[in-house]
Design a protein around this motif. Structure first.
Motif, short mmCIF file in Angstrom:
data_model
loop_
_atom_site.label_atom_id
_atom_site.label_comp_id
_atom_site.label_asym_id
_atom_site.label_seq_id
_atom_site.Cartn_x
_atom_site.Cartn_y
_atom_site.Cartn_z
N ASP A 33 1.04 -1.10 0.03
CA ASP A 33 0.07 0.03 0.02
C ASP A 33 0.88 1.26 -0.16
O ASP A 33 0.70 2.32 -0.54
CB ASP A 33 -0.88 0.11 1.17
CG ASP A 33 -1.89 -1.04 1.06
OD1 ASP A 33 -2.13 -1.47 0.13
OD2 ASP A 33 -2.59 -1.53 2.33
N GLU A 34 1.85 1.27 0.84
CA GLU A 34 2.91 2.40 0.95
C GLU A 34 3.64 2.38 -0.29
O GLU A 34 4.17 3.71 -0.61
CB GLU A 34 3.50 2.62 2.25
CG GLU A 34 2.46 2.62 3.35
CD GLU A 34 3.29 2.74 4.88
OE1 GLU A 34 4.38 3.08 4.85
OE2 GLU A 34 2.37 2.60 5.81
N SER A 35 4.26 1.43 -0.88
CA SER A 35 5.21 1.58 -1.97
C SER A 35 4.77 1.76 -3.44
O SER A 35 5.19 2.13 -4.17
CB SER A 35 6.13 0.55 -1.75
OG SER A 35 5.44 -0.95 -2.15
N GLY A 36 3.33 0.90 -3.58
CA GLY A 36 2.83 0.92 -4.76
C GLY A 36 3.20 -0.40 -5.41
O GLY A 36 2.88 -0.75 -6.79
N ALA A 37 4.08 -1.12 -4.96
CA ALA A 37 4.45 -2.38 -5.25
C ALA A 37 3.29 -3.43 -5.35
O ALA A 37 2.65 -3.51 -4.59
CB ALA A 37 5.84 -2.98 -4.64
N SER A 180 20.85 -4.62 2.00
CA SER A 180 21.29 -5.79 1.11
C SER A 180 20.67 -5.56 -0.25
O SER A 180 21.46 -5.67 -1.39
CB SER A 180 21.21 -7.35 1.38
OG SER A 180 21.95 -7.57 2.49
N LEU A 181 19.34 -5.28 -0.28
CA LEU A 181 18.49 -4.94 -1.51
C LEU A 181 19.13 -3.64 -2.29
O LEU A 181 19.17 -3.92 -3.28
CB LEU A 181 17.06 -4.95 -1.27
CG LEU A 181 16.22 -4.38 -2.51
CD1 LEU A 181 16.25 -5.39 -3.59
CD2 LEU A 181 14.82 -3.99 -2.05
N GLU A 182 19.30 -2.79 -1.42
CA GLU A 182 19.83 -1.59 -1.70
C GLU A 182 21.21 -1.65 -2.60
O GLU A 182 21.54 -1.20 -3.75
CB GLU A 182 20.17 -0.59 -0.52
CG GLU A 182 20.46 0.96 -1.02
CD GLU A 182 20.47 1.88 0.13
OE1 GLU A 182 20.28 2.93 -0.07
OE2 GLU A 182 20.83 1.43 1.21
N THR A 183 22.08 -2.62 -1.97
CA THR A 183 23.30 -2.88 -2.52
C THR A 183 23.22 -3.47 -4.06
O THR A 183 23.92 -3.25 -4.95
CB THR A 183 24.44 -3.57 -1.76
OG1 THR A 183 24.37 -2.90 -0.56
CG2 THR A 183 25.46 -4.19 -2.30
N VAL A 184 22.17 -4.46 -4.07
CA VAL A 184 22.12 -5.30 -5.23
C VAL A 184 21.34 -4.57 -6.34
O VAL A 184 21.70 -4.51 -7.68
CB VAL A 184 21.15 -6.52 -4.94
CG1 VAL A 184 20.76 -7.13 -6.23
CG2 VAL A 184 21.86 -7.63 -4.03
N LEU A 185 20.54 -3.61 -5.78
CA LEU A 185 19.86 -2.87 -6.91
C LEU A 185 20.88 -1.93 -7.42
O LEU A 185 20.61 -1.68 -8.81
CB LEU A 185 18.72 -1.87 -6.08
CG LEU A 185 17.44 -1.24 -6.62
CD1 LEU A 185 16.87 -2.39 -7.64
CD2 LEU A 185 16.59 -0.64 -5.81
N MET A 186 21.67 -1.36 -6.70
CA MET A 186 22.81 -0.44 -7.33
C MET A 186 23.59 -1.08 -8.34
O MET A 186 24.02 -0.64 -9.56
CB MET A 186 23.85 0.08 -6.21
CG MET A 186 23.22 1.04 -5.40
SD MET A 186 24.28 1.57 -3.95
CE MET A 186 25.63 2.26 -4.72
N ALA A 187 23.90 -2.30 -8.04
CA ALA A 187 24.79 -3.33 -9.17
C ALA A 187 23.65 -3.45 -10.31
O ALA A 187 24.19 -3.43 -11.43
CB ALA A 187 25.00 -4.66 -8.36
N ASP A 218 10.85 1.04 6.11
CA ASP A 218 10.58 2.20 5.46
C ASP A 218 11.77 2.36 4.29
O ASP A 218 11.49 2.96 3.53
CB ASP A 218 11.18 3.28 6.59
CG ASP A 218 9.85 3.46 7.72
OD1 ASP A 218 8.64 3.06 7.15
OD2 ASP A 218 10.21 3.79 8.87
N LEU A 219 12.99 1.77 4.45
CA LEU A 219 14.04 1.56 3.70
C LEU A 219 13.45 1.00 2.44
O LEU A 219 13.58 1.52 1.04
CB LEU A 219 15.33 1.07 4.10
CG LEU A 219 16.34 0.94 3.05
CD1 LEU A 219 16.74 2.38 2.51
CD2 LEU A 219 17.83 0.49 3.45
N LEU A 220 12.85 -0.05 2.58
CA LEU A 220 12.45 -0.93 1.48
C LEU A 220 11.37 -0.14 0.51
O LEU A 220 11.39 -0.14 -0.68
CB LEU A 220 11.72 -2.29 1.89
CG LEU A 220 11.00 -3.05 0.73
CD1 LEU A 220 11.95 -3.47 -0.24
CD2 LEU A 220 10.19 -4.24 1.35
#
Length: 380
Positions: A33-37, A180-187, A218-220
């Motif tokens: 609901d908060e992210s739209g995913a 960890s998702l943030e790191t992978v997303l950057m790659a 919140d970060l996700l």
């Protein structure tokens, strides 16, 4: 009351607790609901048919790893069905197309082989990519490990073959954090960012430990929203373990206690057959009522002929301590045994499959599945 319910259970049995399942699903719905995913349950980690109606109240559908999981989703899950396989078989593909909204291909070979058929049938088509970045705790669960067969690396990416592809998928996590998702997303963006604006959707895969207490929700949400705003694409997540995380237990009974320098309780369950991830990861499952400084110590052995069928042995700590002495007939409860157990268990050595039960919010026990000799006979 709960003790009376537990004592009434015929063992072995997996018991899913409805209240805990709904708690996880409510958190996942908040992320939606908060992210739209859109969030899909990954059946490879959580496929308990008797609660899929509950899951469908909160999530958007299911992600599947082949024909049989897709058929399971078609029968038990409401919403979208997405199907990915390292390689599709010719004889399966017609049925997969008929019941899947999205089909994700693992290679350009597979895409070229099935492209015309998939597009002619109105299937939404995507490619799985390998960002070559992962925080998975072990190579057994690392889809980005060296020589991985899962996903297309940048060196093997063929932009000239993207016609008809509307989405990209990556899966690089296992029991991991938003950081960890943030790191992978950057790659992922570094390697494939130039192709994202040409897409309609991006699937962030699974392995997100969203329902763990220390997960940064919140970060996700921020990562998803920022990605959507940057590229204008729809975002999907595919948690499996996060749906079933700490939603129930495996209950067993002590059949005998033998002595060989230590007290060894033989149970009517098995680490090898019923808790395979305790061996693969490996990890030591918590036992209800254990005490760090308990006076009575036991090892728990499975009722199979496999010498190494000892709970916790592969994780380096097979001793469980209790304040009170165990007796033959006592119940032993292994916590958090609903994810990656039911989907992987076996009848190795002719051992009985645990029944599947639901502990409802009103305290009643509902039998979802019972297994008998036929479960062993019909697979051998």
């Amino acid at each position: 009351m709960i003790n009376d319910v537990i004592n009434s259970i015929k063992t072995p049995a997996y018991v899913c607790e409805e209240a805990l399942l709904r708690k996880n699903l409510e958190l996942l719905k908040r992320v939606k609901d908060e992210s739209g995913a859109k969030i899909l349950v990954a059946l490879k980690g959580f496929a308990l048919s008797g609660v899929m109606d509950i899951v469908s109240e909160y999530l958007d559908g299911a992600t599947c790893s082949g024909l049989w999981e897709a058929k399971f989703a078609h029968e038990f899950v409401k919403g979208e069905i997405h199907t990915y396989s390292p390689a599709f078989k010719d004889e399966d593909f017609e049925e997969i197309m008929a019941i899947s909204k999205h089909v994700v291909f693992n290679s350009f070979n597979q895409w070229a082989k099935f492209k015309d058929k998939a597009l002619a049938n109105g299937v939404v088509c995507g490619l799985r990519l390998n960002p070559e970045s992962s925080a998975s705790p072990t190579d057994m669960y690392n889809p980005c490990a060296k020589f991985s067969r899962l996903g297309i690396t940048r060196a093997n990416f063929k932009p000239e073959m993207l016609e008809g592809i509307t989405g990209l998928h990556f899966h690089a996590l296992c029991e991991e954090s938003a950081q960890s998702l943030e790191t992978v997303l950057m790659a992922f963006e570094e390697k494939f960012g130039e192709f994202i604006p040409k897409m309609k959707w991006i699937n962030f895969g699974g392995g997100h430990h969203i329902t763990r207490d220390d997960y940064d929700i919140d970060l996700l949400i921020s990562l998803i929203k920022n990605f959507h705003e940057k590229y204008g694409v729809e975002v999907y997540l595919e948690p499996g373990e996060a749906v079933g995380w700490q939603t129930g237990f495996l209950i067993s009974s002590v059949l005998d206690i033998v002595e060989n320098e230590k007290n060894i309780a033989i149970l009517d369950t098995s680490a090898e057959a019923h808790m395979p991830d305790t061996i693969l990861m490996p990890y030591r499952p918590a036992v209800r009522g254990e005490s760090k400084n308990g006076k009575f110590s036991y090892r728990f052995g499975g009722n199979t002929c496999l010498a190494g069928d000892i709970v916790g042995q592969d994780a380096g700590n097979a001793d469980y301590k209790f304040e009170n002495e165990l007796k033959i007939g006592d119940k032993v409860i292994f916590e958090d045994q609903i994810h990656y157990t039911i989907v992987k268990n076996t009848t190795f050595n002719g051992i009985m499959l645990p029944d599947l039960l639901l502990l409802k919010q009103n305290g009643e026990i509902k039998t979802l599945r019972k297994f008998g000799f036929e479960s062993y006979r019909d697979r051998n």
